[in-house]
Design a protein around this motif. Structure first.
Motif, mmCIF file in Angstrom:
data_model
loop_
_atom_site.group_PDB
_atom_site.id
_atom_site.type_symbol
_atom_site.label_atom_id
_atom_site.label_comp_id
_atom_site.label_asym_id
_atom_site.label_seq_id
_atom_site.Cartn_x
_atom_site.Cartn_y
_atom_site.Cartn_z
ATOM 1 N N ARG A 342 -13.237 12.947 10.745
ATOM 2 C CA ARG A 342 -13.686 13.654 9.552
ATOM 3 C C ARG A 342 -12.633 13.546 8.446
ATOM 4 N NH1 ARG A 342 -14.327 18.774 11.590
ATOM 5 N NH2 ARG A 342 -15.903 17.992 13.000
ATOM 6 N N CYS A 343 -11.361 13.658 8.847
ATOM 7 C CA CYS A 343 -10.253 13.553 7.886
ATOM 8 C C CYS A 343 -10.292 12.192 7.182
ATOM 9 C CB CYS A 343 -8.942 13.746 8.652
ATOM 10 S SG CYS A 343 -7.476 13.362 7.722
ATOM 11 N N ILE A 344 -10.355 11.133 8.000
ATOM 12 C CA ILE A 344 -10.344 9.782 7.428
ATOM 13 C C ILE A 344 -11.593 9.536 6.598
ATOM 14 C CG2 ILE A 344 -10.444 7.340 8.065
ATOM 15 C CD1 ILE A 344 -8.715 8.090 10.505
ATOM 16 N N ALA A 362 -2.143 0.789 8.053
ATOM 17 C CA ALA A 362 -1.715 1.750 9.065
ATOM 18 C C ALA A 362 -0.588 1.142 9.864
ATOM 19 C CB ALA A 362 -2.873 2.094 9.988
ATOM 20 N N GLY A 363 0.435 1.918 10.136
ATOM 21 C CA GLY A 363 1.558 1.411 10.926
ATOM 22 C C GLY A 363 2.490 2.532 11.316
ATOM 23 N N ARG A 364 3.585 2.141 11.951
ATOM 24 C CA ARG A 364 4.579 3.122 12.377
ATOM 25 C C ARG A 364 5.652 3.275 11.327
ATOM 26 N NH1 ARG A 364 5.854 2.808 18.703
ATOM 27 N NH2 ARG A 364 3.712 2.425 19.308
ATOM 28 N N ARG A 365 6.092 4.520 11.118
ATOM 29 C CA ARG A 365 7.262 4.764 10.263
ATOM 30 C C ARG A 365 8.146 5.726 11.016
ATOM 31 N NH1 ARG A 365 5.060 1.448 8.585
ATOM 32 N NH2 ARG A 365 4.051 0.988 6.609
ATOM 33 N N GLY A 366 9.145 5.184 11.671
ATOM 34 C CA GLY A 366 10.030 6.039 12.475
ATOM 35 C C GLY A 366 9.253 6.704 13.593
ATOM 36 N N ALA A 367 9.301 8.026 13.636
ATOM 37 C CA ALA A 367 8.642 8.746 14.719
ATOM 38 C C ALA A 367 7.209 9.124 14.357
ATOM 39 C CB ALA A 367 9.435 10.009 15.058
ATOM 40 N N ASP A 368 6.720 8.585 13.244
ATOM 41 C CA ASP A 368 5.377 8.953 12.789
ATOM 42 C C ASP A 368 4.473 7.729 12.693
ATOM 43 O OD1 ASP A 368 6.294 11.543 12.380
ATOM 44 O OD2 ASP A 368 6.918 11.097 10.322
ATOM 45 N N TYR A 369 3.198 8.013 12.717
ATOM 46 C CA TYR A 369 2.224 7.017 12.286
ATOM 47 C C TYR A 369 1.918 7.314 10.830
ATOM 48 C CZ TYR A 369 1.401 5.856 17.161
ATOM 49 O OH TYR A 369 1.559 5.462 18.452
ATOM 50 N N GLU A 370 1.729 6.239 10.052
ATOM 51 C CA GLU A 370 1.453 6.442 8.639
ATOM 52 C C GLU A 370 0.230 5.614 8.275
ATOM 53 O OE1 GLU A 370 4.403 6.465 4.931
ATOM 54 O OE2 GLU A 370 3.741 4.456 5.470
ATOM 55 N N ILE A 371 -0.736 6.282 7.639
ATOM 56 C CA ILE A 371 -1.915 5.561 7.151
ATOM 57 C C ILE A 371 -1.952 5.750 5.647
ATOM 58 C CG2 ILE A 371 -4.385 5.206 7.436
ATOM 59 C CD1 ILE A 371 -4.163 6.825 10.042
ATOM 60 N N VAL A 372 -1.957 4.635 4.925
ATOM 61 C CA VAL A 372 -1.900 4.692 3.468
ATOM 62 C C VAL A 372 -3.222 4.180 2.896
ATOM 63 C CG1 VAL A 372 -0.703 3.862 1.421
ATOM 64 C CG2 VAL A 372 0.576 4.294 3.505
ATOM 65 N N GLY A 422 0.669 16.883 11.304
ATOM 66 C CA GLY A 422 0.942 15.908 10.256
ATOM 67 C C GLY A 422 0.769 16.482 8.870
ATOM 68 N N GLU A 423 0.581 15.597 7.888
ATOM 69 C CA GLU A 423 0.462 16.038 6.505
ATOM 70 C C GLU A 423 -0.257 14.965 5.693
ATOM 71 O OE1 GLU A 423 -0.148 18.047 4.258
ATOM 72 O OE2 GLU A 423 1.624 19.319 4.550
ATOM 73 N N PRO A 430 0.088 1.653 -6.261
ATOM 74 C CA PRO A 430 0.479 0.496 -7.086
ATOM 75 C C PRO A 430 -0.746 -0.182 -7.709
ATOM 76 C CG PRO A 430 0.984 0.150 -4.746
ATOM 77 C CD PRO A 430 0.458 1.534 -4.866
ATOM 78 N N THR A 431 -1.902 0.035 -7.108
ATOM 79 C CA THR A 431 -3.125 -0.567 -7.642
ATOM 80 C C THR A 431 -3.682 0.252 -8.803
ATOM 81 O OG1 THR A 431 -4.158 0.587 -5.800
ATOM 82 C CG2 THR A 431 -3.898 -1.780 -5.580
ATOM 83 N N GLY A 432 -2.986 1.307 -9.203
ATOM 84 C CA GLY A 432 -3.391 2.052 -10.389
ATOM 85 C C GLY A 432 -4.091 3.358 -10.113
ATOM 86 N N GLY A 433 -4.660 3.495 -8.952
ATOM 87 C CA GLY A 433 -5.405 4.709 -8.646
ATOM 88 C C GLY A 433 -4.598 5.701 -7.839
ATOM 89 N N LEU A 434 -5.271 6.308 -6.889
ATOM 90 C CA LEU A 434 -4.631 7.339 -6.077
ATOM 91 C C LEU A 434 -4.166 6.739 -4.754
ATOM 92 C CD1 LEU A 434 -4.153 10.477 -5.850
ATOM 93 C CD2 LEU A 434 -6.252 10.526 -4.516
ATOM 94 N N ARG A 435 -2.979 7.149 -4.326
ATOM 95 C CA ARG A 435 -2.542 6.797 -2.981
ATOM 96 C C ARG A 435 -2.575 8.056 -2.134
ATOM 97 N NH1 ARG A 435 2.920 3.704 -1.361
ATOM 98 N NH2 ARG A 435 1.482 1.965 -1.569
ATOM 99 N N VAL A 436 -3.287 7.982 -1.042
ATOM 100 C CA VAL A 436 -3.304 9.094 -0.090
ATOM 101 C C VAL A 436 -2.509 8.638 1.128
ATOM 102 C CG1 VAL A 436 -4.713 10.652 1.274
ATOM 103 C CG2 VAL A 436 -5.594 9.749 -0.880
ATOM 104 N N ARG A 437 -1.441 9.370 1.451
ATOM 105 C CA ARG A 437 -0.604 8.995 2.593
ATOM 106 C C ARG A 437 -0.815 10.028 3.687
ATOM 107 N NH1 ARG A 437 4.866 8.776 3.340
ATOM 108 N NH2 ARG A 437 5.220 10.202 1.609
ATOM 109 N N LEU A 438 -1.335 9.563 4.800
ATOM 110 C CA LEU A 438 -1.602 10.454 5.938
ATOM 111 C C LEU A 438 -0.530 10.205 6.998
ATOM 112 C CD1 LEU A 438 -3.411 12.319 7.662
ATOM 113 C CD2 LEU A 438 -4.798 10.327 8.210
ATOM 114 N N ILE A 439 0.196 11.256 7.339
ATOM 115 C CA ILE A 439 1.299 11.129 8.298
ATOM 116 C C ILE A 439 0.930 11.870 9.577
ATOM 117 C CG2 ILE A 439 3.708 11.750 8.745
ATOM 118 C CD1 ILE A 439 3.620 9.780 6.610
ATOM 119 N N LEU A 440 1.099 11.195 10.696
ATOM 120 C CA LEU A 440 0.825 11.861 11.981
ATOM 121 C C LEU A 440 2.009 11.638 12.913
ATOM 122 C CD1 LEU A 440 -2.857 10.674 12.469
ATOM 123 C CD2 LEU A 440 -2.110 12.964 11.831
#
Ligand SMILES: Nc1ncnc2c1ncn2[C@@H]1O[C@H](COP(=O)(O)OP(=O)(O)OP(=O)(O)O)[C@@H](O)[C@H]1O
Ligand SMILES: [Mg+2]
Length: 444
Positions: A342-344, A362-372, A422-423, A430-440
């Motif tokens: 539902r979140c995605i 989507a990928g790993r960033r340190g101890a988190d998963y990050e979906i941009v 997460g958050e 960078p594409t001009g619009g909104l970036r939503v960063r989902l951290i888990l």
């Protein structure tokens, strides 16, 4: 300078509780052992070496005195026999020999020094000794008037093996003690680790199964407090959800009544506006109810976020959205799949609604998963980004179906992300619009 040194020490110190407590336990023990051994060297070993050397030198001197007193062959035989039997000394008299080497300086070593002093003191004759005649024997040669007397004695007469046994005991018992300490401390640390893990799981919305308070009383206290805190939070959450769901549900009856009433009114601008408001309110209430019901009772399970994203993107593509998807790693974690879906879906539907193209990474960033999620729409002004997460908040005030929904999408997305520890962050793409960063967080 001081702080530099502190930093250096800190870096060397173990960070874990196990390492630290072992250090605390062992430092005094090691110091104690070092002091014991040093004192032993200083005093005991010195004394023992001196006494043994004096004993041997005394025996040698005694034998020489005897030989001087009774120089005939018969006595020599008897003395030789007696010295072997009683004093463990092998005597060989070499008549008319002259001592080739003489020991005038003691060779390096505690024992040889003591022996040198003892022989020097008691014999008053030129002598030579070799402590390493072979593995087990040492030799002393003494210049007498008529020749050289060679005396071979067991090394045991000078070296006492209890010294080595003492060291073995110290080292051995220390090792055993350390082993026992490690085992005990491990058992003490384990419940703390378990508690940390349980707290982490709880924070990520994963059910904490078979967690029991155990270990030392303080740890058990912390665990019990954690459990009751968890229960309190759980009760609080479900009570709040139930309350809001109840209110929303109860609002439907009066809303329906108002709708019926309005339908019987004659059309006028005021009545039409009211009708629209009632329709909006119904949609909001329904959206909220759907969300509140959906949240209940879902359990976390091992889920492949990559697959979840692929499914969701597939669905959106079928609806005609333009989406790029890059999944960089294997993204497995325990989460509540419906809630995450539902979140995605909410984030992606916003991009579908307010932008043309969306790129998802989507990928790993340190101890988190990050979906941009990057889109090319109008974006959200920085000062409005926090507002968007409020329920029923929309940048565009109208609630008509064509331009948008009720304004719950971002609220639900953040709720779900936070429910997994997460958050959700809103930034410029960078594409001009909104970036939503989902951290888990992956959790440990
Ligand atoms: N990708 C986006 N680009 C531009 N504005 C956005 C974007 N996503 C959200 N917004 C703005 O944030 C507001 C709140 O979004 P949210 O998803 O909470 O509600 P909604 O999309 O209007 O309705 P719902 O999702 O409940 O159907 C939107 O009304 C929109 O103005
Ligand atoms: Mg939305």
């Amino acid at each position: 300078m001081g702080s530099e040194r502190n930093g250096w020490i800190k870096r060397l110190m173990p960070t874990g509780l196990l390492g630290r407590s072992l250090l605390i336990l062992m430092t005094p023990m090691l110091l104690l052992q070092i002091v014991t051994v040093l004192i032993f060297f200083e005093r005991h070993w010195d004394t023992v070496a001196r006494q043994l050397s004096r004993g041997l030198a005394g025996d040698v001197a005694y034998v020489i005195d005897y030989l001087g007193q009774f120089p005939d062959e018969e006595h020599y035989q008897w003395i030789q026999h007696s010295a072997r039997g009683r004093l463990q000394l092998d005597l060989v008299f070499e008549p008319d020999e002259i001592l080739q080497e003489e020991t005038t300086e003691p060779p390096f070593g505690l024992v040889s020094e003591e022996l040198f002093n003892a022989l020097d003191e008691r014999l008053a004759r030129p002598f030579y000794f070799n402590l390493d005649l072979d593995d087990r024997r040492l030799e002393i040669r003494v210049q007498l008037k008529e020749g050289v007397l060679s005396i071979v004695a067991p090394r045991k007469r000078l070296y006492n093996s209890t010294t080595y046994i003492f060291f073995m005991w110290i080292a051995g018992s220390a090792l055993i003690l350390y082993g026992v300490a490690v085992i005990f401390m491990r058992n003490q640390v384990r419940p703390i680790r378990r508690l940390a893990k349980a707290a982490d799981q709880f924070g990520r919305g994963v059910d904490v199964e078979d967690f029991k308070p155990e270990g030392a009383s303080e740890v058990r206290m912390a665990a019990t407090s954690f459990l009751s805190m968890r229960d309190r939070i759980g009760r609080h959450l479900s009570q709040r959800t139930a309350l809001l769901a109840g209110v929303s549900h109860d609002l439907r009856t009066p809303l329906t009544r108002m709708k019926l009433e309005l339908a019987m009114q004659q059309s006028s601008p005021g009545v039409d506006a009211l009708k629209q408001d009632v329709v909006d309110m119904e949609r909001m209430v329904d959206a909220y109810l759907a969300f509140a019901r959906g949240e209940e009772g879902e359990k976390a399970e091992p889920t492949d976020i990559g697959k979840l994203l692929t499914d969701q993107v597939g669905e959106a593509l079928r609806d005609g959205q333009q989406i790029d998807l890059h999944i960089e790693d294997n993204l497995d974690m325990e989460l509540r799949p419906q809630s995450m879906r539902r979140c995605i879906a909410n984030i992606m539907s916003n991009a579908g609604r307010y932008a043309n193209n969306l790129s998802v990474r989507a990928g790993r960033r340190g101890a988190d998963y990050e979906i941009v999620f990057d889109d090319d729409g109008p974006g959200i002004p920085a000062d409005k980004r926090e507002e968007v997460f409020k329920p029923f908040f929309r940048l565009e005030e109208s609630r008509n179906q064509a331009t948008g929904g009720v304004g719950l999408g971002m609220t639900i997305a953040r709720d779900s992300a936070r429910g997994h520890g997460g958050e959700v962050f809103l930034e410029d793409a960078p594409t001009g619009g909104l970036r939503v960063r989902l951290i888990l967080p992956m959790g440990h």
